[in-house]
Design a protein around this motif. Structure first.
Motif, PDB file in Angstrom:
ATOM      1  N   VAL A  36       5.041 -12.104   1.440  1.00  0.00           N
ATOM      2  CA  VAL A  36       3.969 -11.657   2.427  1.00  0.00           C
ATOM      3  C   VAL A  36       3.436 -10.325   2.372  1.00  0.00           C
ATOM      4  O   VAL A  36       2.192 -10.174   2.306  1.00  0.00           O
ATOM      5  CB  VAL A  36       4.635 -12.024   3.990  1.00  0.00           C
ATOM      6  N   PHE A  37       4.281  -9.612   2.017  1.00  0.00           N
ATOM      7  CA  PHE A  37       3.782  -7.996   1.924  1.00  0.00           C
ATOM      8  C   PHE A  37       3.125  -7.871   0.699  1.00  0.00           C
ATOM      9  O   PHE A  37       2.053  -7.061   0.727  1.00  0.00           O
ATOM     10  CB  PHE A  37       5.177  -7.015   1.577  1.00  0.00           C
ATOM     11  N   GLU A  38       3.321  -8.365  -0.332  1.00  0.00           N
ATOM     12  CA  GLU A  38       2.574  -8.385  -1.625  1.00  0.00           C
ATOM     13  C   GLU A  38       1.263  -8.883  -1.445  1.00  0.00           C
ATOM     14  O   GLU A  38       0.178  -8.162  -1.687  1.00  0.00           O
ATOM     15  CB  GLU A  38       3.339  -9.269  -2.734  1.00  0.00           C
ATOM     16  N   GLU A  39       0.942 -10.059  -0.785  1.00  0.00           N
ATOM     17  CA  GLU A  39      -0.410 -10.504  -0.686  1.00  0.00           C
ATOM     18  C   GLU A  39      -1.091  -9.934   0.149  1.00  0.00           C
ATOM     19  O   GLU A  39      -2.387  -9.568  -0.061  1.00  0.00           O
ATOM     20  CB  GLU A  39      -0.256 -12.124  -0.094  1.00  0.00           C
ATOM     21  N   THR A  40      -0.800  -9.397   1.337  1.00  0.00           N
ATOM     22  CA  THR A  40      -1.202  -8.398   2.215  1.00  0.00           C
ATOM     23  C   THR A  40      -1.674  -7.002   1.620  1.00  0.00           C
ATOM     24  O   THR A  40      -2.677  -6.788   1.608  1.00  0.00           O
ATOM     25  CB  THR A  40      -0.492  -8.205   3.401  1.00  0.00           C
ATOM     26  N   MET A  41      -0.902  -6.580   1.013  1.00  0.00           N
ATOM     27  CA  MET A  41      -0.964  -5.332   0.400  1.00  0.00           C
ATOM     28  C   MET A  41      -2.116  -5.407  -0.626  1.00  0.00           C
ATOM     29  O   MET A  41      -2.881  -4.188  -1.076  1.00  0.00           O
ATOM     30  CB  MET A  41       0.368  -4.550  -0.209  1.00  0.00           C
ATOM     31  N   LYS A  42      -2.337  -6.419  -1.368  1.00  0.00           N
ATOM     32  CA  LYS A  42      -3.202  -6.675  -2.336  1.00  0.00           C
ATOM     33  C   LYS A  42      -4.579  -6.346  -1.725  1.00  0.00           C
ATOM     34  O   LYS A  42      -5.692  -5.895  -2.292  1.00  0.00           O
ATOM     35  CB  LYS A  42      -3.216  -7.844  -3.376  1.00  0.00           C
ATOM     36  N   GLU A  43      -4.762  -6.939  -0.626  1.00  0.00           N
ATOM     37  CA  GLU A  43      -6.058  -6.839   0.356  1.00  0.00           C
ATOM     38  C   GLU A  43      -6.152  -5.670   0.797  1.00  0.00           C
ATOM     39  O   GLU A  43      -7.400  -4.941   0.659  1.00  0.00           O
ATOM     40  CB  GLU A  43      -6.010  -8.023   1.274  1.00  0.00           C
ATOM     41  N   PHE A  44      -5.159  -4.936   1.309  1.00  0.00           N
ATOM     42  CA  PHE A  44      -5.194  -3.600   2.251  1.00  0.00           C
ATOM     43  C   PHE A  44      -5.688  -2.539   1.163  1.00  0.00           C
ATOM     44  O   PHE A  44      -6.261  -1.743   1.683  1.00  0.00           O
ATOM     45  CB  PHE A  44      -3.709  -3.402   2.482  1.00  0.00           C
ATOM     46  N   ARG A  82       6.833 -11.998 -10.049  1.00  0.00           N
ATOM     47  CA  ARG A  82       6.727 -12.486  -8.896  1.00  0.00           C
ATOM     48  C   ARG A  82       5.936 -11.547  -7.777  1.00  0.00           C
ATOM     49  O   ARG A  82       5.262 -12.035  -7.104  1.00  0.00           O
ATOM     50  CB  ARG A  82       8.112 -12.916  -8.150  1.00  0.00           C
ATOM     51  N   HIS A  83       6.302 -10.256  -7.961  1.00  0.00           N
ATOM     52  CA  HIS A  83       5.609  -9.318  -7.164  1.00  0.00           C
ATOM     53  C   HIS A  83       4.985  -8.174  -8.039  1.00  0.00           C
ATOM     54  O   HIS A  83       5.306  -7.009  -8.123  1.00  0.00           O
ATOM     55  CB  HIS A  83       6.540  -8.742  -6.240  1.00  0.00           C
ATOM     56  N   PRO A  84       3.862  -8.659  -8.734  1.00  0.00           N
ATOM     57  CA  PRO A  84       3.339  -7.408  -9.647  1.00  0.00           C
ATOM     58  C   PRO A  84       2.610  -6.294  -9.110  1.00  0.00           C
ATOM     59  O   PRO A  84       2.708  -5.149  -9.484  1.00  0.00           O
ATOM     60  CB  PRO A  84       2.109  -8.282 -10.475  1.00  0.00           C
ATOM     61  N   PHE A  85       2.003  -6.490  -7.922  1.00  0.00           N
ATOM     62  CA  PHE A  85       1.395  -5.437  -7.095  1.00  0.00           C
ATOM     63  C   PHE A  85       2.303  -4.475  -6.755  1.00  0.00           C
ATOM     64  O   PHE A  85       2.173  -3.317  -7.002  1.00  0.00           O
ATOM     65  CB  PHE A  85       0.547  -6.113  -6.083  1.00  0.00           C
ATOM     66  N   LEU A  86       3.567  -4.960  -6.023  1.00  0.00           N
ATOM     67  CA  LEU A  86       4.543  -4.180  -5.448  1.00  0.00           C
ATOM     68  C   LEU A  86       5.087  -3.256  -6.623  1.00  0.00           C
ATOM     69  O   LEU A  86       5.529  -2.412  -6.645  1.00  0.00           O
ATOM     70  CB  LEU A  86       5.293  -4.980  -4.537  1.00  0.00           C
ATOM     71  N   TYR A  87       5.548  -4.068  -7.712  1.00  0.00           N
ATOM     72  CA  TYR A  87       6.340  -3.342  -8.760  1.00  0.00           C
ATOM     73  C   TYR A  87       5.406  -2.215  -9.447  1.00  0.00           C
ATOM     74  O   TYR A  87       6.118  -1.373  -9.774  1.00  0.00           O
ATOM     75  CB  TYR A  87       6.596  -4.489  -9.965  1.00  0.00           C
ATOM     76  N   SER A  88       4.021  -2.464  -9.605  1.00  0.00           N
ATOM     77  CA  SER A  88       3.124  -1.651  -9.987  1.00  0.00           C
ATOM     78  C   SER A  88       3.192  -0.291  -9.114  1.00  0.00           C
ATOM     79  O   SER A  88       3.252   0.970  -9.541  1.00  0.00           O
ATOM     80  CB  SER A  88       1.868  -2.078 -10.161  1.00  0.00           C
ATOM     81  N   TRP A  89       3.022  -0.638  -7.815  1.00  0.00           N
ATOM     82  CA  TRP A  89       3.216   0.648  -6.811  1.00  0.00           C
ATOM     83  C   TRP A  89       4.316   1.219  -7.010  1.00  0.00           C
ATOM     84  O   TRP A  89       4.268   2.473  -6.748  1.00  0.00           O
ATOM     85  CB  TRP A  89       2.919  -0.366  -5.329  1.00  0.00           C
ATOM     86  N   VAL A  90       5.589   0.461  -6.958  1.00  0.00           N
ATOM     87  CA  VAL A  90       6.707   1.232  -7.110  1.00  0.00           C
ATOM     88  C   VAL A  90       7.019   2.223  -8.317  1.00  0.00           C
ATOM     89  O   VAL A  90       7.276   3.319  -8.300  1.00  0.00           O
ATOM     90  CB  VAL A  90       8.001   0.353  -6.915  1.00  0.00           C
ATOM     91  N   THR A  91       6.593   1.570  -9.425  1.00  0.00           N
ATOM     92  CA  THR A  91       6.711   2.201 -10.973  1.00  0.00           C
ATOM     93  C   THR A  91       5.679   3.398 -10.780  1.00  0.00           C
ATOM     94  O   THR A  91       6.073   4.324 -11.358  1.00  0.00           O
ATOM     95  CB  THR A  91       6.485   1.225 -12.174  1.00  0.00           C
ATOM     96  N   ASN A  92       4.496   3.270 -10.379  1.00  0.00           N
ATOM     97  CA  ASN A  92       3.627   4.540 -10.238  1.00  0.00           C
ATOM     98  C   ASN A  92       4.262   5.490  -9.313  1.00  0.00           C
ATOM     99  O   ASN A  92       4.012   6.699  -9.742  1.00  0.00           O
ATOM    100  CB  ASN A  92       2.198   3.709  -9.944  1.00  0.00           C
ATOM    101  N   SER A  93       4.774   5.085  -8.226  1.00  0.00           N
ATOM    102  CA  SER A  93       4.978   6.021  -7.253  1.00  0.00           C
ATOM    103  C   SER A  93       6.400   7.023  -7.834  1.00  0.00           C
ATOM    104  O   SER A  93       6.309   7.885  -7.579  1.00  0.00           O
ATOM    105  CB  SER A  93       5.590   5.421  -5.998  1.00  0.00           C
ATOM    106  N   ASN A  94       7.212   6.140  -8.492  1.00  0.00           N
ATOM    107  CA  ASN A  94       8.241   6.904  -9.059  1.00  0.00           C
ATOM    108  C   ASN A  94       7.809   7.974 -10.064  1.00  0.00           C
ATOM    109  O   ASN A  94       8.817   8.760 -10.523  1.00  0.00           O
ATOM    110  CB  ASN A  94       9.105   5.925  -9.832  1.00  0.00           C
ATOM    111  N   GLU A  95       6.856   7.887 -10.694  1.00  0.00           N
ATOM    112  CA  GLU A  95       6.402   8.935 -11.565  1.00  0.00           C
ATOM    113  C   GLU A  95       5.622  10.068 -10.944  1.00  0.00           C
ATOM    114  O   GLU A  95       5.217  11.005 -11.666  1.00  0.00           O
ATOM    115  CB  GLU A  95       5.284   8.147 -12.517  1.00  0.00           C
ATOM    116  N   VAL A  96       5.343  10.082  -9.644  1.00  0.00           N
ATOM    117  CA  VAL A  96       4.829  10.937  -8.890  1.00  0.00           C
ATOM    118  C   VAL A  96       5.824  12.120  -8.886  1.00  0.00           C
ATOM    119  O   VAL A  96       7.036  12.111  -8.424  1.00  0.00           O
ATOM    120  CB  VAL A  96       4.218  10.661  -7.554  1.00  0.00           C
TER     121      VAL A  96
END
Length: 233
Positions: free
Chosen positions: A136-144, A187-201
């Motif tokens: 649910v979070f994945e799909e909503t955040m892709k729109e958000f 399964r959650h490519p958007f969330l995975y990308s979000w987390v891995t990008n954030s981890n590099e900040v």
């Protein structure tokens, strides 16, 4: 500014709630004194500043204590109105961010805790429920975030970025301790990308506990919970 020197944070090195506050203080460039608490032997300072819950984090600003990480984060954003702003100025967007911040806390973070501390049968059920909530979070955040989240930097972090990274940033340690897959890039490519990008900040990296140290703590917590469950059955 003088008032910025009067900021103290009572915390514990592995506490996710504390990490959220640390990141917020750092991205806004607020000088603060960090005070490590031994939660097995809580200090009189902590008990005095948070007599209700007796938990970390507690932010002390000019002698005034503020407890609860969500309250602290909003206090920081309202008190230091410098970039980056953690919450949007638009009332509707701000309400949406608050809703999903609550969702991360109540539906995702707490579910991960149950996975870490539950036995095999309960863990399987808890994992299924977590992954469904992540769907649910994945799909909503892709729109958000229709324009994507590739450009996350120190100077544009928002509240949801902080919460997502604090919750899923150490996913490798969480998965290793629990023995289950939590963050699946397929399964959650958007969330995975979000987390891995954030981890590099940089500011996120600075606030992330060492993997081996965190893993050892999570394994200890899991073993204590399993032993307790066995003794009660």
């Amino acid at each position: 500014m003088e008032e910025e020197k009067e900021v103290k944070l009572l915390g514990m090195w592995a506490n996710t709630y504390v990490k959220r506050v640390e990141v917020a203080l750092r991205v806004k460039g607020i000088p603060y004194e960090y005070i490590e608490e031994d939660l097995s032997n809580k200090s009189q300072v902590l008990l005095r500043h948070n007599p209700v819950h007796k938990k970390v984090p507690v932010l002390v600003h000019k002698g005034n204590p503020i407890a609860e990480s969500s309250v602290i984060l909003e206090y920081i954003d309202e008190t230091w109105k410098v970039a980056p702003r953690l919450l949007p100025d638009d009332p509707y967007q701000r309400a949406q961010v608050r809703f999903w911040a609550s969702f991360i806390q109540q539906q995702l973070f707490e579910a991960i805790g149950w996975i870490i501390t539950s036995n095999a049968e309960a863990q399987e059920k808890n994992t299924v429920e977590l992954l469904q909530q992540m769907d649910v979070f994945e799909e909503t955040m892709k729109e958000f975030y229709a324009e994507g989240i590739q450009g996350i930097r120190n100077d544009n972090l928002g509240l949801l970025d902080i919460l997502v990274c604090a919750t899923f940033g150490p996913y490798k340690a969480l998965e290793e301790a629990a023995g289950v897959k939590i963050l699946d890039p397929e399964r959650h490519p958007f969330l995975y990308s979000w987390v891995t990008n954030s981890n590099e900040v940089p500011v996120m990296k600075e606030a992330t506990p060492p993997h081996e140290k965190l893993l050892a703590l999570l394994q200890f917590v899991r073993q204590i919970a399993l032993n307790s469950s066995t003794s009660q059955s």
